[in-house]
Design an enzyme around this catalytic site. Structure first.
Site, PDB file in Angstrom:
ATOM      1  CE  LYS A   4      72.520  36.191 -19.493  1.00  0.00           C
ATOM      2  NZ  LYS A   4      73.602  36.084 -18.613  1.00  0.00           N
ATOM      3  CB  THR A   5      74.552  40.503 -24.101  1.00  0.00           C
ATOM      4  OG1 THR A   5      73.817  39.996 -22.695  1.00  0.00           O
ATOM      5  CG2 THR A   5      74.434  41.662 -25.004  1.00  0.00           C
TER       6      THR A   5
ATOM      7  CG  ASP B 185      69.960  40.517 -23.434  1.00  0.00           C
ATOM      8  OD1 ASP B 185      70.067  39.625 -22.684  1.00  0.00           O
ATOM      9  OD2 ASP B 185      71.400  41.541 -23.579  1.00  0.00           O
ATOM     10  CD  GLU B 186      69.137  41.233 -18.541  1.00  0.00           C
ATOM     11  OE1 GLU B 186      68.859  40.413 -18.118  1.00  0.00           O
ATOM     12  OE2 GLU B 186      70.098  42.030 -18.998  1.00  0.00           O
TER      13      GLU B 186
ATOM     14  CD  GLN C  47      71.958  38.024 -14.377  1.00  0.00           C
ATOM     15  OE1 GLN C  47      72.247  38.884 -14.890  1.00  0.00           O
ATOM     16  NE2 GLN C  47      73.086  36.622 -15.104  1.00  0.00           N
TER      17      GLN C  47
ATOM     18  NE  ARG D 123      75.210  42.864 -12.688  1.00  0.00           N
ATOM     19  CZ  ARG D 123      75.153  41.758 -14.289  1.00  0.00           C
ATOM     20  NH1 ARG D 123      75.488  42.043 -15.333  1.00  0.00           N
ATOM     21  NH2 ARG D 123      75.253  40.506 -14.163  1.00  0.00           N
TER      22      ARG D 123
HETATM   23  N1  LIG Z   1      83.891  34.028 -25.672  1.00  0.00           N
HETATM   24  C1  LIG Z   1      84.092  34.394 -25.144  1.00  0.00           C
HETATM   25  N2  LIG Z   1      85.572  34.937 -25.122  1.00  0.00           N
HETATM   26  C2  LIG Z   1      85.890  36.073 -24.850  1.00  0.00           C
HETATM   27  N3  LIG Z   1      85.274  37.194 -23.676  1.00  0.00           N
HETATM   28  C3  LIG Z   1      83.818  36.759 -23.885  1.00  0.00           C
HETATM   29  C4  LIG Z   1      83.338  35.717 -24.027  1.00  0.00           C
HETATM   30  N4  LIG Z   1      81.618  35.644 -24.053  1.00  0.00           N
HETATM   31  C5  LIG Z   1      81.474  36.477 -23.164  1.00  0.00           C
HETATM   32  N5  LIG Z   1      82.503  37.000 -23.325  1.00  0.00           N
HETATM   33  C6  LIG Z   1      82.758  38.288 -22.660  1.00  0.00           C
HETATM   34  O1  LIG Z   1      82.747  38.317 -21.233  1.00  0.00           O
HETATM   35  C7  LIG Z   1      82.187  39.251 -20.372  1.00  0.00           C
HETATM   36  C8  LIG Z   1      80.241  38.831 -20.498  1.00  0.00           C
HETATM   37  O2  LIG Z   1      79.343  38.508 -21.713  1.00  0.00           O
HETATM   38  P1  LIG Z   1      78.231  39.161 -21.307  1.00  0.00           P
HETATM   39  O3  LIG Z   1      77.790  40.378 -21.178  1.00  0.00           O
HETATM   40  O4  LIG Z   1      77.682  38.659 -23.085  1.00  0.00           O
HETATM   41  O5  LIG Z   1      77.167  37.893 -21.023  1.00  0.00           O
HETATM   42  P2  LIG Z   1      75.735  38.139 -20.294  1.00  0.00           P
HETATM   43  O6  LIG Z   1      75.634  36.699 -19.883  1.00  0.00           O
HETATM   44  O7  LIG Z   1      74.853  38.655 -21.367  1.00  0.00           O
HETATM   45  O8  LIG Z   1      75.989  38.403 -19.515  1.00  0.00           O
HETATM   46  P3  LIG Z   1      74.271  39.452 -17.822  1.00  0.00           P
HETATM   47  O9  LIG Z   1      74.117  37.824 -17.477  1.00  0.00           O
HETATM   48  O10 LIG Z   1      75.329  39.870 -16.648  1.00  0.00           O
HETATM   49  O11 LIG Z   1      73.285  39.628 -18.856  1.00  0.00           O
HETATM   50  C9  LIG Z   1      81.572  40.604 -21.648  1.00  0.00           C
HETATM   51  O12 LIG Z   1      82.667  41.369 -21.441  1.00  0.00           O
HETATM   52  C10 LIG Z   1      81.964  39.542 -23.120  1.00  0.00           C
HETATM   53  O13 LIG Z   1      82.492  40.664 -24.060  1.00  0.00           O
HETATM   54 MG   LIG Z   2      73.266  40.490 -20.546  1.00  0.00          MG
END
Ligand SMILES: Nc1ncnc2c1ncn2[C@@H]1O[C@H](COP(=O)(O)OP(=O)(O)OP(=O)(O)O)[C@@H](O)[C@H]1O
Ligand SMILES: [Mg+2]
Length: 753
Positions: free
Chosen positions: A32-33, A223-224, A254, A605
């Site tokens: 997402k981020t 975000d969040e 979350q 995490r």
């Molecule tokens: N398409 C992709 N290919 C490879 N790595 C990815 C891809 N998408 C996300 N990632 C990696 O996965 C991890 C999680 O991504 P991110 O932090 O953006 O997730 P999130 O959904 O925001 O998580 P959270 O819910 O904890 O906030 C990061 O290390 C990111 O670089």
């Molecule tokens: Mg995130």
């Protein structure tokens, strides 16, 4: 455009879609981020100006990291993006527009301590019972009113709130709220909630101002989103009303800030508020091993309230989740520390790849000790941060007061520090004079001869002259020189220098460190505004996650602070009933679900390995109490667990039994009984008890022939002492259980004769 290649199909789709409202509700670690970051980079590549993009994050650090990523794609233009926390962005807007609200643009931001002190003062002035009107609870009542956009006037006229307050015997809260608002305003100060509340008022009262920002922010990102409150939601909705290019990103599973007014309902409202909403689901987790993803899924299923989602991953199965059963909190700390040591050796991890998460801040003490003993470097995120230390707050108060002499809380801190013979009685007198004449405290202080005479007047006059000189200094000199002069001429530097105790030295160094920080700030080429005022603004908005340590350290923090972060190895400690889920938070099923979401956040995490630990005994509230394993442990699907049961006195995995005749601890513990009703934990289905006066003795005091008591086996006699390397063992013949060999480092025995 190779960053687009690094995304999967739905992620890419989300990045390139920018024609209207969009919501990405997706599982933990699903990118997402990452999507939000690349979306901004993509927009800029398409020619959107950075100052037309507003992006709201959970911490300033998260904003910084996003900006760095974006910079890698689009270059230094990323500097001009509007990125930060809700509080820092809206503080910035309020500074620009302060005069419209009757504020000066150099208003102070009161932290929680300031706010509580104002409330304490009001309760005293109104002659109310300070046990009934505790600053903490009064403040949280006012805070939640503000976050629901209820002004003191609305509060006054709100029947429901009045009935609630009367039911708790505190019918004066509405008056306190009013007085609090007046005092803050007079002090040219806003508290954290005001930053949102007043932004709402500003946009409501001044449509032209709102128009300006609506025109400006063509793209709004959050975000969040699951943790936004109503006040935040309303502001962003207003801001995005013109272009409707609003993109929110979050995960309902979350949502962990309901206790502070965050409202998961915002997610559901969003669909209603924007009928042409584009909804994107991301379900592939890139962060964690399969075992971790599946284990986290297995626990969150116990929650009834959640949007359907199927989080999966292509990552390897990875290691099983380790569970450590330990005898005491200190032993838990030791075991975690030695596990970290071992893991670092075998897997070549850096410290920064590892985090220890806990439910409450106070749990860090035992862990810190163990880490220090093992020589593992650590940092605590969110504890008493640098800027919360007394000496730093004192110095910052000097700077605050020089910049904003209406700031009464700053005034109270410094008027007699260092000591200049101006006692509390005089200070109170000054406040009364100010109130009676409807003046600001500074108006009284700077014209003191008009109001009082005598020795106190002379001291106050000297103080006022000093502040005036400082104000002149600030105009003439750069931030660092001015701050250094203030530190010196206020007497603070000398006061701390003269204190030769260890703590005194640390405080002196801290003050120097603050001056260093101001120097770095005033020389930072990235900063447009290098003034002391701008430094102060930044300082007051620092959240405790924002501090970067250059050193390679492991991270200790509460689960609340860990949102959005990731680490190779994660230790979640204190997996015990009443601690996690927290006894204090558990009043309803909704509370339990929030605790479970918290556990879900903690588990997700971890990238590679997850360790959970619990202790059978722990000091809490100054008392040794028996603990039961958390029900959450029992909810994890067994397939993903490797329960080593590392240490208990008998190396058994059985729950400890308690000999009859033990009095029950916790009878005065206020445990709500409903806590014990639902037990899914496979570890322990019984309530355990320990004698009130159980104090484990030092193993060195034990001798053959002594009569001892063991928590699980009851009473017995030591038949033999053995020393095996570093391990001391005792053979004990228990009255009921027969002979056992105990490792004394782990077995807690109490000497009976
Ligand atoms: N398409 C992709 N290919 C490879 N790595 C990815 C891809 N998408 C996300 N990632 C990696 O996965 C991890 C999680 O991504 P991110 O932090 O953006 O997730 P999130 O959904 O925001 O998580 P959270 O819910 O904890 O906030 C990061 O290390 C990111 O670089
Ligand atoms: Mg995130």
């Amino acid at each position: 455009m190779d960053y687009l290649e690094s995304l999967n199909e739905p992620q890419r789709e989300a990045v390139v879609y920018n024609d209207g409202p969009m919501m990405i509700i997706a599982g933990a670690g699903s990118g997402k981020t990452r999507v939000l970051t690349y979306k901004i980079a993509y927009l800029m590549e398409q020619g959107v100006e950075p100052f037309n993009i507003l992006s709201l994050t959970f911490t300033n650090k998260a904003a910084r990291e996003m900006r760095e990523r974006i910079e890698e794609v689009v270059g230094s233009d990323a500097k001009n993006l509007w990125m930060g926390t809700f509080h820092s962005i809206f503080a910035r807007i309020l500074r620009f527009e302060a005069d419209k609200m009757g504020y000066q643009s150099n208003f102070t931001i009161y932290d929680t301590e300031d706010s509580k002190s104002v409330i304490k003062g009001i309760v005293k002035d109104m002659n109310l019972d300070d046990k009934l009107y505790k600053p903490n609870s009064v403040l949280s009542r006012i805070s939640s009113a503000k976050n629901n956009l209820i002004s003191w006037r609305m509060y006054e006229n709100n029947n429901e709130l009045r009935i609630e307050d009367e039911a708790s015997g505190r019918h004066k809260i509405s008056e306190i709220y009013k007085e609090y608002a007046i005092r803050c305003f007079k002090a040219n100060a806003m508290d954290f909630d005001d930053l949102l509340f007043n932004t709402n008022v500003l946009f409501h009262k001044f449509p032209d101002v709102l128009n300006k920002y609506q025109d400006k922010f063509r793209y709004v990102m959050i975000d969040e989103f699951q943790d936004t409150n109503i006040s935040q939601y309303v502001i962003t909705k207003k801001l995005a009303a013109r272009f409707q290019n609003i993109c929110v990103v979050g995960d309902d599973a979350q949502s962990i800030y309901a206790f502070r007014g965050a409202n998961i309902q915002n997610i559901l409202n969003f669909e209603k508020d924007y009928p042409d909403l584009k909804v994107v689901k991301l379900e592939q987790n890139y962060r964690s091993s399969q075992n971790i993803v599946e284990a986290a899924n297995s626990i969150i299923r116990f929650n009834q309230h959640q949007l359907p989602k199927n989080v999966w991953t292509q990552n390897d199965a990875g290691a099983l989740i380790e569970i450590f059963k330990t005898a005491t909190d200190n032993e838990e700390a030791k075991i975690v520390a030695s596990s970290i040591f071992e893991e670092k050796m075998t897997h070549g991890l850096r410290n920064s790849d590892i985090a220890i998460l806990y439910r409450t801040n106070s749990q860090s003490r035992a862990i810190e000790e163990a880490l220090r003993r093992t020589n593992i470097k650590y940092k605590i995120v969110g504890g008493l941060s640098f800027y919360s230390r007394k000496e730093i707050k004192d110095m910052v108060a000097y700077l605050r007061f020089v910049m904003n002499p209406a700031d009464e809380e700053a005034f109270k801190r410094i008027i007699n520090y260092p000591k200049r013979g101006i006692g509390l009685t005089t200070v109170n007198k000054l406040r009364v004079i100010a109130n009676e004449n409807n003046l600001k405290i500074w108006d009284v202080v700077s014209n003191i001869r008009r109001f009082i005479s005598g020795r106190a007047a002379t001291s106050i006059e000297q103080f006022a002259d000093m502040i005036k000189a400082f104000q002149f200094t600030v105009e003439q000199k750069d931030a660092f020189e001015a701050a250094s002069l203030i530190a010196k001429n206020s007497g603070m530097l000398r006061e701390l220098y003269d204190d030769k105790t260890v703590e005194g030295k640390v405080r002196y160094e801290n003050l120097q460190e603050l001056l260093n920080a101001i120097k770095a700030f005033s020389e930072d080429p990235e900063k447009e505004d290098k003034s002391l005022d701008s430094f102060l603004q930044e300082v007051s908005l620092i959240t405790s996650t924002d501090q970067d340590a250059d050193e390679d350290t492991i991270t200790l923090m509460t689960i609340h602070m860990s949102k959005g972060l990731e680490f190779d190895h994660v230790y979640i400690v204190g997996m015990e009933e009443n601690l996690f889920p927290s006894q204090m938070m558990l009043e309803s099923r909704a509370d339990l679900e929030e605790e479970r979401r918290l556990f879900y956040v903690a588990m997700t995490r971890a990238k590679k390995k997850l360790f959970l630990s619990f202790a059978l005994q722990r000091y809490r509230f100054g008392k040794l109490i028996m603990c039961e394993p958390s029900r959450f442990l029992g909810e994890i699907d067994r397939t993903f667990i490797n329960a080593r049961g590392v240490v208990s006195s008998s190396f058994s995995n059985e729950p400890p039994r308690v000999p009859s005749g033990f009095t029950k601890v916790g009878s005065n513990n206020n445990q709500p009984t409903n806590l014990n009703q639902r037990r899914t934990s496979g570890f322990n289905k019984k309530t355990t008890q320990v004698p009130d006066n159980f104090v484990a003795c030092d193993p060195n005091d034990l001798k053959e022939g002594m009569r001892v008591m063991h928590v699980k086996f009851g009473e017995g006699i030591i038949t033999k002492m053995e020393i095996d390397g570093a391990d001391k063992r005792a053979k004990v013949r228990f009255d009921r259980e027969g002979e056992k060999t105990l490792i004394l480092a782990f077995a807690k025995l109490m000497i009976l004769n």
